[in-house]
Scaffold this motif. Sequence first.
Motif, mmCIF file in Angstrom:
data_model
loop_
_atom_site.group_PDB
_atom_site.id
_atom_site.type_symbol
_atom_site.label_atom_id
_atom_site.label_comp_id
_atom_site.label_asym_id
_atom_site.label_seq_id
_atom_site.Cartn_x
_atom_site.Cartn_y
_atom_site.Cartn_z
ATOM 1 N N TRP A 115 0.813 -1.226 0.000
ATOM 2 C CA TRP A 115 0.000 0.000 0.000
ATOM 3 C C TRP A 115 0.848 1.280 0.000
ATOM 4 N N ASP A 116 2.147 1.195 -0.203
ATOM 5 C CA ASP A 116 3.069 2.306 0.026
ATOM 6 C C ASP A 116 3.547 2.957 -1.279
ATOM 7 N N ARG A 117 3.594 4.287 -1.314
ATOM 8 C CA ARG A 117 3.978 4.999 -2.541
ATOM 9 C C ARG A 117 5.443 4.777 -2.896
ATOM 10 N N THR A 118 6.321 4.866 -1.915
ATOM 11 C CA THR A 118 7.744 4.660 -2.194
ATOM 12 C C THR A 118 8.012 3.247 -2.684
ATOM 13 N N LYS A 119 7.388 2.270 -2.055
ATOM 14 C CA LYS A 119 7.548 0.887 -2.513
ATOM 15 C C LYS A 119 6.942 0.698 -3.892
ATOM 16 N N GLY A 120 5.833 1.370 -4.169
ATOM 17 C CA GLY A 120 5.241 1.299 -5.500
ATOM 18 C C GLY A 120 6.193 1.817 -6.553
ATOM 19 N N HIS A 121 6.881 2.909 -6.229
ATOM 20 C CA HIS A 121 7.884 3.475 -7.144
ATOM 21 C C HIS A 121 9.016 2.488 -7.387
ATOM 22 N N ASP A 122 9.553 1.934 -6.304
ATOM 23 C CA ASP A 122 10.715 1.048 -6.430
ATOM 24 C C ASP A 122 10.356 -0.268 -7.125
ATOM 25 N N LYS A 123 9.200 -0.820 -6.787
ATOM 26 C CA LYS A 123 8.788 -2.070 -7.427
ATOM 27 C C LYS A 123 8.468 -1.853 -8.902
ATOM 28 N N MET A 124 7.942 -0.682 -9.231
ATOM 29 C CA MET A 124 7.664 -0.381 -10.628
ATOM 30 C C MET A 124 8.955 -0.264 -11.424
ATOM 31 N N GLN A 125 9.972 0.332 -10.818
ATOM 32 C CA GLN A 125 11.271 0.397 -11.488
ATOM 33 C C GLN A 125 11.779 -0.995 -11.821
ATOM 34 N N SER A 126 11.664 -1.901 -10.866
ATOM 35 C CA SER A 126 12.101 -3.280 -11.064
ATOM 36 C C SER A 126 11.280 -3.978 -12.145
ATOM 37 N N GLY B 168 0.486 -1.699 -19.401
ATOM 38 C CA GLY B 168 -0.541 -1.480 -18.393
ATOM 39 C C GLY B 168 -0.076 -1.817 -16.995
ATOM 40 N N LEU B 169 -0.627 -1.127 -16.011
ATOM 41 C CA LEU B 169 -0.393 -1.425 -14.596
ATOM 42 C C LEU B 169 -1.722 -1.287 -13.864
ATOM 43 N N ILE B 170 -2.058 -2.290 -13.083
ATOM 44 C CA ILE B 170 -3.237 -2.204 -12.232
ATOM 45 C C ILE B 170 -2.762 -2.345 -10.792
ATOM 46 N N ALA B 171 -3.167 -1.406 -9.950
ATOM 47 C CA ALA B 171 -2.640 -1.340 -8.585
ATOM 48 C C ALA B 171 -3.762 -1.482 -7.569
ATOM 49 N N GLY B 172 -3.426 -2.094 -6.434
ATOM 50 C CA GLY B 172 -4.406 -2.316 -5.380
ATOM 51 C C GLY B 172 -4.790 -1.081 -4.606
ATOM 52 N N ASN B 173 -4.014 -0.003 -4.700
ATOM 53 C CA ASN B 173 -4.440 1.265 -4.110
ATOM 54 C C ASN B 173 -3.770 2.432 -4.826
ATOM 55 N N ASP B 174 -4.207 3.636 -4.503
ATOM 56 C CA ASP B 174 -3.700 4.830 -5.178
ATOM 57 C C ASP B 174 -2.250 5.121 -4.850
ATOM 58 N N GLU B 175 -1.848 4.908 -3.581
ATOM 59 C CA GLU B 175 -0.471 5.215 -3.198
ATOM 60 C C GLU B 175 0.520 4.420 -4.042
ATOM 61 N N MET B 176 0.274 3.142 -4.237
ATOM 62 C CA MET B 176 1.156 2.318 -5.077
ATOM 63 C C MET B 176 1.102 2.790 -6.529
ATOM 64 N N ALA B 177 -0.090 3.111 -7.011
ATOM 65 C CA ALA B 177 -0.240 3.587 -8.395
ATOM 66 C C ALA B 177 0.506 4.899 -8.604
ATOM 67 N N LEU B 178 0.424 5.814 -7.630
ATOM 68 C CA LEU B 178 1.105 7.106 -7.768
ATOM 69 C C LEU B 178 2.618 6.943 -7.727
ATOM 70 N N ALA C 94 7.726 6.501 -11.230
ATOM 71 C CA ALA C 94 8.770 5.682 -11.849
ATOM 72 C C ALA C 94 8.631 5.672 -13.364
ATOM 73 N N LEU C 95 7.402 5.598 -13.840
ATOM 74 C CA LEU C 95 7.165 5.605 -15.293
ATOM 75 C C LEU C 95 7.567 6.942 -15.910
ATOM 76 N N LYS C 96 7.309 8.025 -15.203
ATOM 77 C CA LYS C 96 7.693 9.343 -15.705
ATOM 78 C C LYS C 96 9.211 9.478 -15.770
ATOM 79 N N GLU C 97 9.883 8.971 -14.747
ATOM 80 C CA GLU C 97 11.350 9.011 -14.731
ATOM 81 C C GLU C 97 11.935 8.243 -15.907
ATOM 82 N N LEU D 104 5.489 6.892 -19.275
ATOM 83 C CA LEU D 104 4.123 7.009 -18.775
ATOM 84 C C LEU D 104 3.095 7.119 -19.891
ATOM 85 N N ASP D 105 3.413 7.850 -20.965
ATOM 86 C CA ASP D 105 2.454 8.051 -22.045
ATOM 87 C C ASP D 105 1.981 6.736 -22.671
ATOM 88 N N GLY D 106 2.781 5.697 -22.579
ATOM 89 C CA GLY D 106 2.396 4.435 -23.210
ATOM 90 C C GLY D 106 1.827 3.415 -22.255
#
Length: 333
Positions: free
Chosen positions: A210-221, A231-241, A246-249, A253-255
């Motif tokens: 449920w964590d934003r920082t972990k969502g960022h790091d796991k998305m990078q991986s 596509g990405l489907i997330a269990g909550n907004d914090e992980m999605a954000l 990470a996608l923007k970095e 993100l556009d794709g």
Amino acid sequence: MMRKKSLLALAAAGALILGLAGCAAGGDNSGDTGGEATGDAGREGGLITIIVNDPANPYWKTEGDVAASVAEELGYDTTVGAHKGDANTENTLIDTAISNNSVAIILDPANADGSIAAVKKADAAGIPVFLVNAEINETGIAKAQLVSNNAQGAALGAQEWVKQMGEAGEYVELFGAPSDNNAQTRSNGFTTVISQYPELVKLGEEVADWDRTKGHDKMQSLLQSNPSLTGLIAGNDEMALGAIAALKEAGKLDGVVVGGFDGAPDAVSAIEAGELAYTVLQPVAVYAEEAVRLADEFIRTGEAPETEKQSFDCILITAENVDKMTAPFTYSG
């Protein structure tokens, strides 16, 4: 403790109750994220102890804010504590609630199994417990368990995600905290819908708690392992954000179609910015208020709700109706 003033979110939540009849600690304690509880009894109604997960997350802050505001309007003193998902901290907060002679406890449980003993302890001490947001794996000890209809909300979100994916593509999933039954329920709901579309191929899944920082790091991986994902489907907004960051970095993100769950203010802003495809609003302000009103009724009459487990339907929020989000976690459509 200062008496909290009525919140705009609470007023809007009342309107939402009328519109959704069928269907995170705050105020003076909003800075208390370390598990300590503050407050003192004194008013005629007694002390209601409110225990949330982590008020650094706006979902849980709203939960605590609304519950405290309603309780104080009904004439009770309140204290709001945070366990941050740790059952030991939760147990300490329950002990404090008992020693403070609380007349009721509003609890967002830390763990579906690990919180059972704490609820039993409060019940044995004669203090009624009303659960919000998450369930425990036992009935008959809490007076009520009020949650979002996570299966219904997951299906809503997955259907919108499938549509925006064009029913085809490669995707990944970010999973919430495994100790919370809501995480598996949402994931199951996603799978039930997405599995009907053979051209949607799941490449991977990561737990991000449920964590934003972990969502960022796991998305990078996940991006490194699956650069072709769309596509990405997330269990909550914090992980999605976190994943969006990470996608923007990575300049991707556009794709990628990203879906969230909660209806958090930052998610609403991300939808308005065209970065998040949708979120699924959990009516946390509604059932946080309802839990306190049920507690008040029990305190006054000794009558518990006829139905212990109660669910509240979720609402899909997209670019088409995001303007109807008028306050945190409050839909006025």
